[in-house]
Design a protein around this motif. Structure first.
Motif, short mmCIF file in Angstrom:
data_model
loop_
_atom_site.label_atom_id
_atom_site.label_comp_id
_atom_site.label_asym_id
_atom_site.label_seq_id
_atom_site.Cartn_x
_atom_site.Cartn_y
_atom_site.Cartn_z
N TRP A 148 25.69 32.17 68.59
CA TRP A 148 26.43 31.20 69.63
C TRP A 148 25.89 29.95 69.60
O TRP A 148 24.82 29.80 69.37
N SER A 149 26.79 28.83 70.16
CA SER A 149 26.37 27.66 70.03
C SER A 149 26.70 27.18 71.61
O SER A 149 28.07 27.54 72.05
N GLY A 155 22.53 36.27 69.49
CA GLY A 155 22.53 37.59 68.42
C GLY A 155 23.27 38.82 68.73
O GLY A 155 23.67 39.59 67.84
N THR A 156 23.66 38.87 70.09
CA THR A 156 24.61 39.91 70.52
C THR A 156 25.99 39.40 70.95
O THR A 156 26.17 38.03 70.87
N VAL A 158 32.09 26.63 74.18
CA VAL A 158 31.20 27.53 73.80
C VAL A 158 31.60 28.12 72.42
O VAL A 158 32.83 28.57 72.46
N THR A 159 30.84 28.28 71.47
CA THR A 159 31.32 28.96 70.08
C THR A 159 30.67 30.30 69.69
O THR A 159 29.43 30.03 70.03
N VAL A 160 31.29 31.16 68.90
CA VAL A 160 30.56 32.31 68.50
C VAL A 160 31.03 32.60 67.08
O VAL A 160 32.36 32.47 66.83
N THR A 161 30.15 32.94 66.19
CA THR A 161 30.54 33.45 64.98
C THR A 161 29.84 35.04 64.69
O THR A 161 29.13 35.39 65.31
N ALA A 162 31.05 35.88 63.99
CA ALA A 162 30.53 37.16 63.72
C ALA A 162 29.66 37.06 62.18
O ALA A 162 30.09 36.48 61.43
#
Length: 784
Positions: A284-285, A297-298, A312-316
């Motif tokens: 996450w950022s 991490g979750t 807000v961004t997230v990668t798998a």
């Protein structure tokens, strides 16, 4: 590519029946194994290992050392080609050129040691255009290596967990690779084991290098161990090169992010990403000024924020990489500037109302139960906090300080909050200038309270302000103490336990510990002082009488008997007696061994004492008697018996001294007794039984041709026959006519002997009967 050449495949196979060897399996892929191998069995072993995996439609072999070189058209019949050398190929240049052309057309090639080590293929194949590992003409063969580190994303290494290179562990000494190559697995010493390269040639073909020699320990013990997964490793390399299997990929991007998209600065929030299959973690950022407090991490994070909006961004993520980011826009509203009409402070006299009102927001909430804009009377100085909420629902706070001139803090003091009946207590006030008490009590003057009561003091300070305080004094009754004893009378040397009851703790006179056993030395009276939980005490008494022990003795004071003899022991000096070991007082008994007996005598007071008696038991002598025979004939000579120890007396029919005369004793079984008395007058005996028989009808009728020796004997003897008797039956019969031994002998000739062995026969006379077709011979045998 194979499909483009399906039309010519049958024709080529018919033309090459002398050079190709095909084996069908259950897969959908056709592969060719080109090995410069001698003997042929090594190449066959590689084919067999690939077939055993069940991964291919056909596996075909071609020995490029002994057979020749497959043409490009032949290579193009297959989805993938495995090439390895041990000897040089028959035509290494043409072989290399054909492989290069095969790859240019999209063909898949897997190369293994030594084709990329000490025995190289030539032509275009030996250029960086087609290479993965750049060969250096060198090889290693020690130490013995096993499977090491594996690329978790490798399609080739999926499911490969066991590989042992054998005691040779043949491999290339080169560690240089063409740009774009990837190491998929390493040996246990860190050297490369599997390397791949994609996008080779104009058709973007796949290439793989295997850094081990393909034949297994099935054909030579030092090759890779056939009990491990070398066959599956070669098969998966061919399947990967042919495009049947692929490497694992990075996960896809999360489909969405959920959470509050508008909130206030300084508040907490959370965001959740849609889970992605194959993802092992999430990155996450958040905008500058927003802080991730937990969950990195979750799929869910918790955040705190300042008044900054943003994305807000997230990668798998997994071991093979990260997805493209998924973005979620959030708006953060600032906090209002909250104040108070009483800011920052206000001072009142005690009991004066105060009004607190908030400013700078729309709604206000105060601590301390204060209602905004409504007067209230503070009871003490303090700080009050207002929380203001604006139209966006965002909040902030402000504080106001109120000082109250308080009444004097009067304290009611006591020297004891609880006293025992009859004890004095002193009450005194503090926190003011002068004090007045209820109940007629004088400040700081001792008095004796009659009962439990609450006393109130009024204290007045220098300003004339008064306040009150109260104190309760509890009057506790004295405990009712009882002195208990485990016994009012005890025997000398015995213990008694004294214990108090009715209180909490107890102290005894005479050095006695409460509830602890002690041994009194005389008759005495003991006093206990009991103290209860309130510290109040009282006393009680108890008397303990001490009785003397009886003087116990035994009659007799000692005794000596022979084994099996009787003795009587009686106690004296008391009323009743108990013996150990267990016997009955004044009753005869038979002691088994010499021992010391202890008598415990108890008198009328129940007091006991002991005495000991030594009883000596003399063992009877060990007496034995024996006779040389157990059965005798009436007309036999006198028989001398043996005995131990000497000096005893034989009794019984036919006995004279140690001599037994059968004729005197007469027919029948006779019990002969040997008795002996030792120095302690202890007597023992032994009995010998001899059967006297008339022995009628037992005369030997055997001729000199039938002999038995020795005779008498112990049941084992030899029978000799000195004539030609033919087939005979040998029987041994006791005096009751029972057959105790039987045997058959065929074609007995003169000079025949046989040993007859009987077991567990009683001593006595027996008849040995030898019967042939023409006669019967009888011999009497004496067993001793």
């Amino acid at each position: 590519m194979k499909k483009l050449y399906s039309a010519i495949r049958a024709k080529v196979m018919l033309a090459c029946l002398g050079t190709f060897f095909s084996i069908s399996s259950f897969g959908q892929t056709d592969v060719l194994v080109c090995g410069a191998s001698s003997p042929q069995s090594w190449l066959d072993d590689v084919v067999n290992k690939l077939v055993a995996t069940g991964s291919f439609n056909t596996v075909t072999s071609y020995n490029i050392y002994s057979t020749g070189t497959p043409s490009l058209a032949q290579l193009q019949m297959y989805d993938a080609v495995l090439v390895f050398t041990d000897y040089s190929a028959m035509d290494p240049v043409t072989m290399g050129n054909n492989l290069a052309l095969y790859v240019d057309g999209g063909g898949a090639v897997v190369s293994a040691t030594f084709a990329n080590a000490s025995v190289l293929l030539g032509g275009n194949w030996n250029t960086s255009t087609y290479q993965v590992c750049i060969p250096n003409n060198g090889q290693n063969s020690s130490p013995q290596l096993t499977l090491g580190t594996v690329n978790p994303c490798s399609g080739i290494m999926t499911g490969i967990t066991s590989f042992d290179g054998g005691s040779s562990s043949y491999r290339s000494s080169s560690s240089s690779f063409v740009a774009g190559s990837t190491t998929e697995a390493s040996w246990s010493n860190g050297e490369w084991l599997v390397a791949t390269r994609q996008n080779v040639g104009p058709m973007n073909a796949r290439r793989a290098d295997l850094n081990f020699y393909p034949p297994s320990s099935t054909v030579r013990s030092d090759f890779w161990q056939s009990g491990t997964q070398g066959g599956m490793l070669m098969a998966r390399a061919l399947l990967w090169a042919a495009g049947v299997i692929n490497n694992a990929a990075a996960p896809t991007a999360p489909a969405s992010v959920s959470g509050t998209n508008t909130f206030c600065a300084g508040s907490s929030s959370s965001f959740t990403a849609a889970s992605v299959v194959g993802a092992t973690s999430y990155t996450w950022s958040v905008p500058v000024g927003m802080t991730i407090t937990s969950g990195q991490g979750t799929i869910t994070i918790n955040v705190n924020s300042t008044a900054v909006s943003g994305n807000v961004t997230v990668t798998a993520d997994n071991a093979c990489g990260s997805s493209t980011p998924t973005t979620y826009a959030v708006t953060v509203n600032p906090q209002p500037t909250v104040g108070s009409t009483a800011s920052p402070s206000v001072t009142v006299c005690s009991g004066t109302p105060v009004t607190l009102s908030g400013t700078g927001a729309s709604m206000y909430a105060w601590t301390g139960g204060v209602v905004d804009g409504v007067p209230f009377t503070p009871v003490m100085s303090g700080t009050y906090t207002v929380t203001g909420t604006d139209a966006n629902g965002c909040t902030n706070t402000s504080t106001s300080s109120i000082t109250v001139n308080a009444l004097p803090s009067v304290v009611a003091n006591t020297t004891a909050s609880a006293v025992c009946t009859g004890n004095a207590v002193t009450l005194s006030g503090s926190g003011a200038a002068n004090y007045t008490w209820t109940g007629g009590v004088m400040d700081a003057v001792p008095f004796t309270p009659a009962s439990t009561d609450t006393y109130t003091v009024t204290g007045t300070d220098a300003n004339g302000c008064s306040n009150t305080a109260s104190v309760m004094v509890t009057v506790n009754a004295l405990p009712i103490v009882v002195a208990n004893t485990s016994a009012s009378a005890v025997c000398a040397g015995d213990q008694v336990t004294l214990s108090g009851s009715g209180a909490s703790s107890y102290v005894w006179t005479g050095g006695v510990m409460d509830a602890v056993a002690f041994t009194p030395v005389s008759t005495d009276t003991y006093t206990v002082t009991g103290t209860d939980a309130n510290g109040c005490s009282n006393t009680a008494n108890v008397m303990v009488t001490l009785n003397a022990l009886p003087t116990v003795g035994s009659n007799p004071s000692s005794a000596t008997v022979c084994e099996d003899g009787q003795v009587t022991l009686s106690g004296t000096g008391a009323a009743m007696y108990m013996w150990m070991p267990m016997i009955t007082d004044a009753s005869p008994f038979t002691p088994a061994i010499s021992d010391t007996y202890t008598v415990t005598g108890t008198d009328a007071n129940g007091c006991s004492n002991t005495a000991t008696v030594s009883v000596t038991v003399n063992a009877n002598p060990i007496v034995t008697g024996s006779a040389p025979v157990s059965i005798a004939c009436l007309d036999d000579a006198a028989i001398t018996l043996s005995e131990s120890p000497a000096g005893g007396i034989w009794t019984g029919p036919g006995m004279s001294g140690s001599v037994f005369t059968p004729m005197t004793a007469g027919n029948g079984t006779h019990q002969l007794i040997y008795s002996y008395s030792d120095a302690n007058s202890c007597v023992a005996s032994d009995t010998v039984s001899i059967q006297v028989d008339l022995c009628l009808g037992l005369a030997d009728n055997a001729t000199n041709n039938f002999n038995v020796y020795p005779n008498p004997n112990n049941g084992t003897f030899t029978l000799a026959i000195n004539k030609n008797a033919g087939d005979v039956v040998i029987e041994m019969v006791d005096l009751a006519g029972r057959v105790v031994y039987s045997a058959n002998e065929n074609n007995v000739q003169s000079g025949f002997t046989t040993q007859i062995v009987t077991e567990n026969l009683a001593a006595g006379s027996y008849v040995l009967r030898v019967t042939s077709a023409n006669e019967q011979n009888v011999v009497r045998v004496n067993v001793q």
